[in-house]
Motif scaffolding. Structure first.
Motif, PDB file in Angstrom:
ATOM      1  N   PRO A 122       9.870   7.727   0.446  1.00 41.07           N
ATOM      2  CA  PRO A 122       9.227   6.317   1.135  1.00 41.07           C
ATOM      3  C   PRO A 122      10.140   5.637   1.627  1.00 41.07           C
ATOM      4  N   TYR A 123      11.722   5.618   1.754  1.00 38.18           N
ATOM      5  CA  TYR A 123      12.537   5.099   2.532  1.00 38.18           C
ATOM      6  C   TYR A 123      12.721   5.706   3.638  1.00 38.18           C
ATOM      7  N   ALA A 124      12.555   6.971   4.021  1.00 39.46           N
ATOM      8  CA  ALA A 124      12.594   7.607   5.030  1.00 39.46           C
ATOM      9  C   ALA A 124      11.292   7.353   5.967  1.00 39.46           C
ATOM     10  N   VAL A 125      10.065   7.319   5.179  1.00 41.02           N
ATOM     11  CA  VAL A 125       8.913   7.035   5.918  1.00 41.02           C
ATOM     12  C   VAL A 125       9.056   5.587   6.469  1.00 41.02           C
ATOM     13  N   PHE A 126       9.341   4.736   5.735  1.00 45.18           N
ATOM     14  CA  PHE A 126       9.715   3.199   6.026  1.00 45.18           C
ATOM     15  C   PHE A 126      10.404   3.223   7.217  1.00 45.18           C
ATOM     16  N   ALA A 127      11.697   3.950   7.326  1.00 47.29           N
ATOM     17  CA  ALA A 127      12.606   3.808   8.413  1.00 47.29           C
ATOM     18  C   ALA A 127      12.014   4.357   9.717  1.00 47.29           C
ATOM     19  N   LEU A 128      10.665   5.237   9.573  1.00 45.67           N
ATOM     20  CA  LEU A 128      10.211   5.729  10.700  1.00 45.67           C
ATOM     21  C   LEU A 128       9.282   4.438  11.403  1.00 45.67           C
ATOM     22  N   MET A 129       9.253   3.548  10.902  1.00 42.35           N
ATOM     23  CA  MET A 129       8.397   2.403  11.670  1.00 42.35           C
ATOM     24  C   MET A 129       8.926   1.946  12.790  1.00 42.35           C
ATOM     25  N   PRO A 130      10.229   1.703  13.007  1.00 42.90           N
ATOM     26  CA  PRO A 130      10.832   1.482  14.085  1.00 42.90           C
ATOM     27  C   PRO A 130      10.805   2.403  15.265  1.00 42.90           C
ATOM     28  N   LEU A 131      10.844   3.771  14.772  1.00 45.05           N
ATOM     29  CA  LEU A 131      10.476   4.727  15.784  1.00 45.05           C
ATOM     30  C   LEU A 131       9.156   4.854  15.989  1.00 45.05           C
ATOM     31  N   PHE A 178       0.776  -0.996   0.080  1.00 47.35           N
ATOM     32  CA  PHE A 178      -0.043   0.001  -0.051  1.00 47.35           C
ATOM     33  C   PHE A 178       1.012   1.530   0.118  1.00 47.35           C
ATOM     34  N   SER A 179       2.004   1.225   0.718  1.00 40.17           N
ATOM     35  CA  SER A 179       2.909   2.223   0.661  1.00 40.17           C
ATOM     36  C   SER A 179       3.399   2.565  -0.996  1.00 40.17           C
ATOM     37  N   ILE A 180       3.676   1.487  -1.602  1.00 39.17           N
ATOM     38  CA  ILE A 180       4.488   1.576  -2.969  1.00 39.17           C
ATOM     39  C   ILE A 180       2.992   2.111  -3.882  1.00 39.17           C
ATOM     40  N   ILE A 181       1.756   1.633  -3.518  1.00 34.94           N
ATOM     41  CA  ILE A 181       0.935   2.209  -4.483  1.00 34.94           C
ATOM     42  C   ILE A 181       0.548   3.535  -4.256  1.00 34.94           C
ATOM     43  N   PHE A 182       0.535   4.060  -2.939  1.00 36.63           N
ATOM     44  CA  PHE A 182       0.142   5.270  -2.754  1.00 36.63           C
ATOM     45  C   PHE A 182       1.257   6.299  -3.155  1.00 36.63           C
TER      46      PHE A 182
END
Length: 294
Positions: free
Chosen positions: A182-191, A94-98
């Motif tokens: 997109p990579y920066a947002v995914f990197a926020l998941m652990p945070l 869904f992140s890739i689609i968005f």
């Protein structure tokens, strides 16, 4: 013997791992023992079944994700996993689609305004006002100085970016946004999971459970943003209820997964939302900074 006429019967030795096998599937690696070159129809069916998960798992996952906040997280924790898409795949899909929809939607991401020629000045009385370009250079001078003191090459790249025409700056910033955000947002998941760990420190839940919750709730957010982004004009009346559902989804999911009083959940939701928004702003700024040093 042509490839299309390969034996259809079970093999005595697995073609994949060379283990001795008896039956339709290898007990060692799980590969099917009935091998043949797939037809175009079989290949398409396999692709849809395994990668799009159209046969059951996708619809079950979508139903739980859209209409039951926190449901998928609870199901995964309870061990009911095979019937749903894996959390990471759900989030990435869904992140890739968005971001793909957002990129091709034509929405304006960066607008630095119209570039004013150096000769265009404002005259007030007998005094000539500073040129806008001069004022801008004065405003960003500390940025150039700080970057140069940290690293000479970095300072040069920042200065080079600032010397570009306004249109070229916009192109560079847009490219950096879609390349790195997109990579920066995914990197926020652990945070995001760390924020939950702190907010629910007394629940005794493991960090992995918080990370699981982060993947599911953010997958829902990307899905809803995609729906809102592609909503046709004739369905504009749905924008408000969908936006309200997007707003209320996270606290409802938190209450289902973590329990506790509704007031305490609401307070945690406010804190979590503020921290996540600040983190998103910082992540986007870092992505934009990539345009300066790229």
């Amino acid at each position: 013997m042509t490839p299309d006429t390969l034996p259809q019967h079970a093999t005595a030795v697995c073609k994949n791992c060379r283990a001795a096998t008896d039956g339709n599937y290898c007990h060692q690696c799980g590969q099917a023992t009935h091998l043949h070159v797939p037809s175009a129809r079989e290949f398409l069916h396999e692709f849809i079944a395994h990668y799009v998960a159209l046969e059951g798992a996708l619809w079950k996952s979508l139903g739980g994700l859209l209409f039951k906040p926190g449901f998928l997280t609870c199901e995964y924790i309870e061990g009911r996993r095979a019937r749903y898409l894996q959390p990471l795949r759900l989030y990435l899909t869904f992140s890739i689609i968005f971001f793909a929809l957002f990129k091709f939607s034509g929405m304006e991401v960066i607008n630095l305004g119209e570039e004013i020629p150096p000769s265009a000045v404002v005259v007030s009385g007998d005094r000539k006002a500073p040129e806008p370009a001069t004022e801008f250079k004065r405003a960003v001078a500390p940025l150039v100085t700080g970057a140069g003191s940290f690293n000479t090459t970095l300072g040069q790249k920042v200065q080079h970016f600032l010397d570009l025409p306004r249109r070229d700056q916009e192109v560079a910033l847009k490219g950096a946004f879609f390349s790195y955000t997109p990579y920066a947002v995914f990197a926020l998941m652990p945070l995001f999971a760390l924020y939950l760990r702190i907010l629910y420190v007394r629940t005794g839940r493991r960090y992995g459970e918080h990370f699981l919750f982060a993947l599911h709730t953010n997958a829902f957010a990307f899905l809803m943003f995609s729906v809102l982004l592609t909503l046709p004009p004739m369905l504009d009346f749905l924008e408000l209820p969908l936006s309200l559902w997007l707003l209320l989804y996270l606290p409802l999911a938190m209450h289902r997964v973590y329990g506790g009083a509704r007031l305490a959940t609401g307070l945690r939701w406010i804190v979590l939302s503020l921290l996540h928004v600040l983190s998103l702003i910082l992540a986007v700024m870092v992505a934009m900074g990539a345009a300066l040093v790229g």
